[in-house]
Design an enzyme around this catalytic site. Structure first.
Site, PDB file in Angstrom:
ATOM      1  N   LYS A  12       0.882  -1.166   0.000  1.00  0.00           N
ATOM      2  CA  LYS A  12       0.000   0.000   0.000  1.00  0.00           C
ATOM      3  C   LYS A  12       0.920   1.218   0.000  1.00  0.00           C
ATOM      4  CE  LYS A  12      -3.959   2.321   1.072  1.00  0.00           C
ATOM      5  NZ  LYS A  12      -5.223   2.325   0.346  1.00  0.00           N
ATOM      6  N   GLY A  32      -8.149   5.495  -3.187  1.00  0.00           N
ATOM      7  CA  GLY A  32      -9.297   6.038  -3.891  1.00  0.00           C
ATOM      8  C   GLY A  32      -9.396   5.490  -5.304  1.00  0.00           C
ATOM      9  N   GLU A  45      -2.402  -2.094  -3.449  1.00  0.00           N
ATOM     10  CA  GLU A  45      -3.654  -1.347  -3.313  1.00  0.00           C
ATOM     11  C   GLU A  45      -3.398   0.133  -3.509  1.00  0.00           C
ATOM     12  OE1 GLU A  45      -6.772  -0.015   0.102  1.00  0.00           O
ATOM     13  OE2 GLU A  45      -6.097  -2.102   0.194  1.00  0.00           O
ATOM     14  N   ASP A  61      -4.893   0.189   6.936  1.00  0.00           N
ATOM     15  CA  ASP A  61      -5.084  -0.615   5.723  1.00  0.00           C
ATOM     16  C   ASP A  61      -3.840  -1.443   5.421  1.00  0.00           C
ATOM     17  OD1 ASP A  61      -7.529   0.584   5.548  1.00  0.00           O
ATOM     18  OD2 ASP A  61      -7.063   1.815   3.800  1.00  0.00           O
ATOM     19  N   SER A  99      -3.540   7.542   3.451  1.00  0.00           N
ATOM     20  CA  SER A  99      -3.885   8.746   4.211  1.00  0.00           C
ATOM     21  C   SER A  99      -5.015   8.417   5.177  1.00  0.00           C
ATOM     22  CB  SER A  99      -4.263   9.890   3.266  1.00  0.00           C
ATOM     23  OG  SER A  99      -5.268   9.494   2.363  1.00  0.00           O
TER      24      SER A  99
END
Length: 231
Positions: A41, A117, A114, A55, A45
């Site tokens: 990742k 957004g 990942e 995450d 944020s």
């Protein structure tokens, strides 16, 4: 001949559509297949703690990885904003070379990357998530809401990816809220017929985290090859 290990870039049509749940389900399936996957990742944020990006840590746990946080998530921000905007507010520019160096450690073998957004969320002052996909060269798993509005959002995302000749492995539909949505009945069939892409789901809304994880695993199982799962 040894089958190719599964490798994906998980992005979404929007924020909050279930990207991390998809990423964790894929990583856990790979791990159960006897692989040694890694989650990546690069930008996160909305971190309550910069030392513990939720995450990225969820992905690391799903993969059974022992990599340090800095390797799994090199760029972390507290503000719940697009990473490039969060960095700009701090007067910083995320170092692209750091991203590439972290990727070098993970670019071989089973991996799930990942994004943040959707495709055009800025990760720095020059690049959006779609540039990450181009740079890493991974097939895309596009996560979208299951209900009303998703036909337009998915079509726009698929068009943007196609214009850059980026490969889409599947679209995953996920219901993020309880209740019925009349559009859900037709969306999967329509997207497959109109765009010629494999559509998985819709994954139902389940409050219990463990049951929801299992629902994502069931939907995403086709993306982990049978031969890999049998090892």
């Amino acid at each position: 001949m040894k089958p190719a290990e599964p490798r994906f870039f998980v992005t979404g049509t929007d924020t909050g559509v279930g990207k991390t749940q998809v990423s964790c389900a894929l990583l856990s399936l790979m791990r159960d297949a006897g692989l040694s996957p890694q989650g990546f990742k690069p930008y996160e944020s909305g971190c309550a703690s910069l030392k513990a990006p939720s995450d990225a840590l969820a992905m690391r746990e799903a993969a059974g990885s022992t990599l340090p946080v800095e390797a799994v998530c090199p760029h972390r921000f507290r503000a719940p904003l697009a990473p490039g905007i969060a960095a700009q507010r701090l007067g910083r520019e995320p170092d692209w070379r750091v991203t590439l160096e972290a990727w070098k450690r993970l670019k071989d073998g089973a991996v799930v990357v990942e994004g943040a957004g959707g495709l055009f969320v800025p990760v720095d002052s020059k690049r959006d998530v779609v540039e990450l996909i181009q740079t890493f060269g991974l097939p895309v798993v596009l996560v979208a809401r299951a209900g009303l509005g998703t036909l337009n959002h998915v079509a726009l995302s698929l068009e943007a990816l196609a214009s850059r000749k980026l490969s889409v492995r599947a679209v995953v539909l996920s219901r993020g809220v309880p209740g019925r949505d009349l559009a859900e009945r037709d969306n999967r069939r329509y997207l497959e017929a109109r765009h010629g892409v494999e559509v998985l789901g819709p994954v139902p809304h389940v409050e219990d985290a463990r049951r929801r994880h299992l629902a994502f695993r069931r939907a995403l199982a086709p993306l982990v090859p049978e031969r890999a799962r049998a090892r």
